[in-house]
Motif scaffolding. Sequence first.
Motif, PDB file in Angstrom:
ATOM      1  N   ILE A  56       0.843  -1.201   0.000  1.00 61.46           N
ATOM      2  CA  ILE A  56       0.000   0.000   0.000  1.00 61.46           C
ATOM      3  C   ILE A  56       0.872   1.242   0.000  1.00 61.46           C
ATOM      4  N   HIS A  79       2.243   1.678  -3.411  1.00 60.53           N
ATOM      5  CA  HIS A  79       1.155   2.110  -4.289  1.00 60.53           C
ATOM      6  C   HIS A  79       0.889   3.611  -4.118  1.00 60.53           C
ATOM      7  N   LEU A  80       0.788   4.050  -2.880  1.00 61.49           N
ATOM      8  CA  LEU A  80       0.510   5.468  -2.610  1.00 61.49           C
ATOM      9  C   LEU A  80       1.627   6.380  -3.114  1.00 61.49           C
ATOM     10  N   THR A  91      -4.863  -5.378  -4.067  1.00 55.05           N
ATOM     11  CA  THR A  91      -6.089  -5.598  -3.287  1.00 55.05           C
ATOM     12  C   THR A  91      -6.833  -6.865  -3.707  1.00 55.05           C
ATOM     13  N   ASP A 119      -3.807 -10.071  -0.889  1.00 53.48           N
ATOM     14  CA  ASP A 119      -4.343  -8.815  -0.348  1.00 53.48           C
ATOM     15  C   ASP A 119      -5.839  -8.983  -0.086  1.00 53.48           C
ATOM     16  N   ALA A 160     -10.856  -2.449   1.099  1.00 47.14           N
ATOM     17  CA  ALA A 160      -9.590  -1.974   0.529  1.00 47.14           C
ATOM     18  C   ALA A 160      -9.442  -0.469   0.752  1.00 47.14           C
ATOM     19  N   ASP A 161     -10.493   0.279   0.475  1.00 48.84           N
ATOM     20  CA  ASP A 161     -10.421   1.735   0.657  1.00 48.84           C
ATOM     21  C   ASP A 161     -10.113   2.107   2.096  1.00 48.84           C
ATOM     22  N   ILE A 175      -6.369   1.288   2.941  1.00 48.40           N
ATOM     23  CA  ILE A 175      -5.516   2.220   2.196  1.00 48.40           C
ATOM     24  C   ILE A 175      -5.534   3.586   2.880  1.00 48.40           C
ATOM     25  N   GLU A 176      -6.685   4.017   3.307  1.00 43.99           N
ATOM     26  CA  GLU A 176      -6.799   5.308   4.004  1.00 43.99           C
ATOM     27  C   GLU A 176      -6.051   5.279   5.337  1.00 43.99           C
ATOM     28  N   LYS A 233      -2.406   5.483   4.496  1.00 46.61           N
ATOM     29  CA  LYS A 233      -2.133   6.838   3.986  1.00 46.61           C
ATOM     30  C   LYS A 233      -1.991   7.844   5.127  1.00 46.61           C
TER      31      LYS A 233
END
Length: 127
Positions: free
Chosen positions: A14, A17-18, A31, A35, A46-47, A50-51, A54
């Motif tokens: 992740i 990816h970011l 994902t 994953d 997944a969202d 990821i958040e 992040k």
Amino acid sequence: MDGWVYLPRFVDKIRLHLAGKLHPEYQENFTKGFDGAWLKASGVSADEIIEVVKNSITDGQVCDWVRKNVKKNDAEKLAFRVHIFNRGTEDDELRARLKMRKEQAGLAHRDDIKVFVDFIDADEKRL
């Protein structure tokens, strides 16, 4: 990471990816695959993860969030561990897929690669 096998690798993916640095070979299945298996087992979207990644600086912060928000017991985490460490042995289709991936990577001669985690380690030069 809080008893979850594979989660540290997913967090690393992740972060890459970011940053726009996730290797192209991993982008198609981001994902999905392992994953997605972690997402399903944990009940996290997944969202959502990821958040979390992040908005974190350290893996410890991610671990704290998982510990607080993912309500799975040790038996459920163990079942996920068994699934991950045996992936590639469950049926003929998965065995054939692992064989194909080994051939594509030039690892067909490696009889020690019996499951997908072995393949990943060998493909990334850790095994």
